[in-house]
Design a protein around this motif. Structure first.
Motif, short mmCIF file in Angstrom:
data_model
loop_
_atom_site.label_atom_id
_atom_site.label_comp_id
_atom_site.label_asym_id
_atom_site.label_seq_id
_atom_site.Cartn_x
_atom_site.Cartn_y
_atom_site.Cartn_z
N ARG A 19 15.89 17.17 -33.64
CA ARG A 19 15.80 16.09 -32.67
C ARG A 19 16.04 14.74 -33.35
O ARG A 19 16.74 13.87 -32.82
CB ARG A 19 14.44 16.07 -31.97
CG ARG A 19 14.22 17.20 -31.00
CD ARG A 19 12.89 17.07 -30.28
NE ARG A 19 12.99 16.23 -29.09
CZ ARG A 19 12.68 14.94 -29.04
NH1 ARG A 19 12.26 14.32 -30.11
NH2 ARG A 19 12.79 14.26 -27.93
N THR A 20 15.43 14.56 -34.51
CA THR A 20 15.59 13.30 -35.25
C THR A 20 17.05 13.09 -35.65
O THR A 20 17.59 11.98 -35.54
CB THR A 20 14.71 13.30 -36.51
OG1 THR A 20 13.33 13.42 -36.12
CG2 THR A 20 14.89 12.03 -37.32
N LEU A 22 18.95 12.05 -32.52
CA LEU A 22 18.62 10.68 -32.12
C LEU A 22 19.25 9.66 -33.07
O LEU A 22 19.74 8.61 -32.63
CB LEU A 22 17.10 10.50 -32.08
CG LEU A 22 16.39 11.18 -30.90
CD1 LEU A 22 14.88 11.19 -31.12
CD2 LEU A 22 16.74 10.47 -29.59
N ASP A 23 19.25 9.95 -34.37
CA ASP A 23 19.89 9.05 -35.33
C ASP A 23 21.39 8.96 -35.06
O ASP A 23 21.98 7.87 -35.14
CB ASP A 23 19.65 9.53 -36.77
CG ASP A 23 18.22 9.29 -37.24
OD1 ASP A 23 17.51 8.50 -36.59
OD2 ASP A 23 17.83 9.89 -38.26
N PHE A 32 18.71 17.74 -25.38
CA PHE A 32 18.83 16.62 -24.45
C PHE A 32 19.87 16.96 -23.39
O PHE A 32 20.99 17.35 -23.72
CB PHE A 32 19.24 15.34 -25.18
CG PHE A 32 18.24 14.87 -26.20
CD1 PHE A 32 17.14 14.11 -25.83
CD2 PHE A 32 18.38 15.23 -27.54
CE1 PHE A 32 16.21 13.69 -26.76
CE2 PHE A 32 17.45 14.81 -28.48
CZ PHE A 32 16.37 14.04 -28.09
N LEU A 34 19.17 10.54 -23.91
CA LEU A 34 19.14 10.10 -25.30
C LEU A 34 18.93 8.59 -25.37
O LEU A 34 18.10 8.09 -26.14
CB LEU A 34 20.45 10.48 -26.00
CG LEU A 34 20.53 11.87 -26.60
CD1 LEU A 34 21.99 12.22 -26.93
CD2 LEU A 34 19.68 11.94 -27.86
N GLU A 71 15.37 7.61 -24.45
CA GLU A 71 14.38 7.88 -25.49
C GLU A 71 14.48 6.88 -26.64
O GLU A 71 13.47 6.42 -27.18
CB GLU A 71 14.53 9.30 -26.03
CG GLU A 71 13.52 9.64 -27.11
CD GLU A 71 13.13 11.11 -27.13
OE1 GLU A 71 12.51 11.53 -28.11
OE2 GLU A 71 13.41 11.82 -26.14
N LEU A 72 15.70 6.51 -27.00
CA LEU A 72 15.90 5.55 -28.08
C LEU A 72 15.38 4.17 -27.71
O LEU A 72 14.70 3.52 -28.51
CB LEU A 72 17.39 5.46 -28.44
CG LEU A 72 17.95 6.62 -29.25
CD1 LEU A 72 19.47 6.56 -29.29
CD2 LEU A 72 17.38 6.63 -30.66
N SER A 102 11.60 4.23 -27.74
CA SER A 102 11.09 4.24 -29.12
C SER A 102 11.17 2.85 -29.74
O SER A 102 10.23 2.39 -30.39
CB SER A 102 11.89 5.24 -29.95
OG SER A 102 11.52 5.18 -31.31
#
Length: 220
Positions: A17-18, A21-22, A56, A62, A65-66, A69
Motif C-alpha cells: 500500500r505504501t 501511495l508513494d 484501491f 488514491l 487517501e493522499l 494523509s
C-alpha cells in the motif's frame, strides 16, 4: 520454509500500500488528478494494474487517501506547535526551519504541497473530496492564528493577517515547485529569509496602524 504468519502478511500488505501511495503521489504531483491514470501509477509502483486494483478501486480513492494523509500530518504538527508555550515568533521560526529542512531531504514534502494545491483547484470532486479540499486550508488557518498573535506581541509585520499568510504560503508553494523542477540542484534559502515575510527585523521600528496611517498621510 515455514508458512508466513498473519503479522508477516500484514507487513507485506502495508508495504504494498505504501509503495502504491508513494507512486500515486509522484504521478499526481506531476500530472494532476485529471491527467493521471491507474496504469501509469501501477508502472511507477512496479506492479501490475490488477494488483493495484486489489488495494484501491480508483485513482480518486488514491487521491483522496493522499490528501487526507497530508492534511492530518500538517494539522497534527501545527496543533502541537500551537500548544507549546513558545511565542508566536518562535513558533513561526520553528515551522519555517522544519519545513525547509524536510524540503531539502527529499521530494515528498514538495509533492504533498503540490497535491494539496491540486485538491483546492480540482473540479468535479466527490462530496468527500470537496470536504478534504476544504480541510487542506487548515494549515493556513493555524498560520493565521500565529500571525494574529504575533501582531499583538508586536513581533510580526502590520497588515491584513490573511494577506500576510497568503504571501508566506505562496512562498512555500513556490519553493516546493522549484524543488521538483530543479531536483538535485535545488538549494533552499535560509529560514530567516522566509521568516522575514512575516517578522519584524530586530531594530525595525513597529508603528501601530493608527500611527502608520498618520505618517503616510503627512508623507503624501
Amino acid at each position: 520454509m515455514s508458512p508466513r504468519s498473519k503479522e508477516q502478511f500484514h507487513q507485506m500488505k502495508e508495504a504494498a500500500r505504501t509503495k502504491i501511495l508513494d507512486a500515486a503521489l509522484t504521478v499526481f504531483s506531476h500530472n494532476g488528478l485529471a491527467a493521471a491514470s491507474i496504469s501509469e501509477i501501477a508502472k511507477e509502483a512496479g506492479i501490475s494494474t490488477g494488483l493495484l486494483y486489489h488495494y484501491f478501486s480508483s485513482k480518486e480513492m488514491l487521491f483522496q487517501e493522499l490528501v487526507g494523509s497530508a492534511v492530518s500530518v500538517a494539522e497534527a504538527a501545527l496543533q502541537e506547535c500551537m500548544e507549546t508555550n513558545a511565542t508566536a515568533r518562535e513558533r513561526l521560526q520553528f515551522i519555517s526551519k522544519s519545513l525547509l529542512d524536510i524540503l531539502c531531504r527529499g521530494n515528498k514534502t514538495a509533492r504533498f504541497f503540490t497535491l494539496m494545491l491540486q485538491a483546492g483547484l480540482a473540479g468535479n470532486l466527490s462530496d468527500t473530496m470537496k470536504n478534504q479540499a476544504k480541510a487542506s486550508a487548515l494549515p493556513f488557518r493555524y498560520l493565521l492564528a500565529i500571525v494574529r498573535e504575533g501582531q499583538q506581541e508586536g513581533t510580526f509585520k502590520s497588515g491584513e493577517p490573511a494577506q500576510l499568510v497568503m504571501l508566506y504560503w505562496a512562498a512555500l508553494q513556490g519553493l516546493c515547485a522549484f524543488k521538483l523542477i530543479m531536483k538535485e540542484t535545488f538549494e533552499a534559502p535560509a529560514p530567516y529569509l522566509l521568516d522575514r515575510i512575516l517578522l519584524i527585523d530586530e531594530g525595525e521600528c513597529h508603528y501601530p496602524k493608527e500611527s502608520r496611517d498618520s505618517n503616510e498621510h503627512r508623507d503624501g
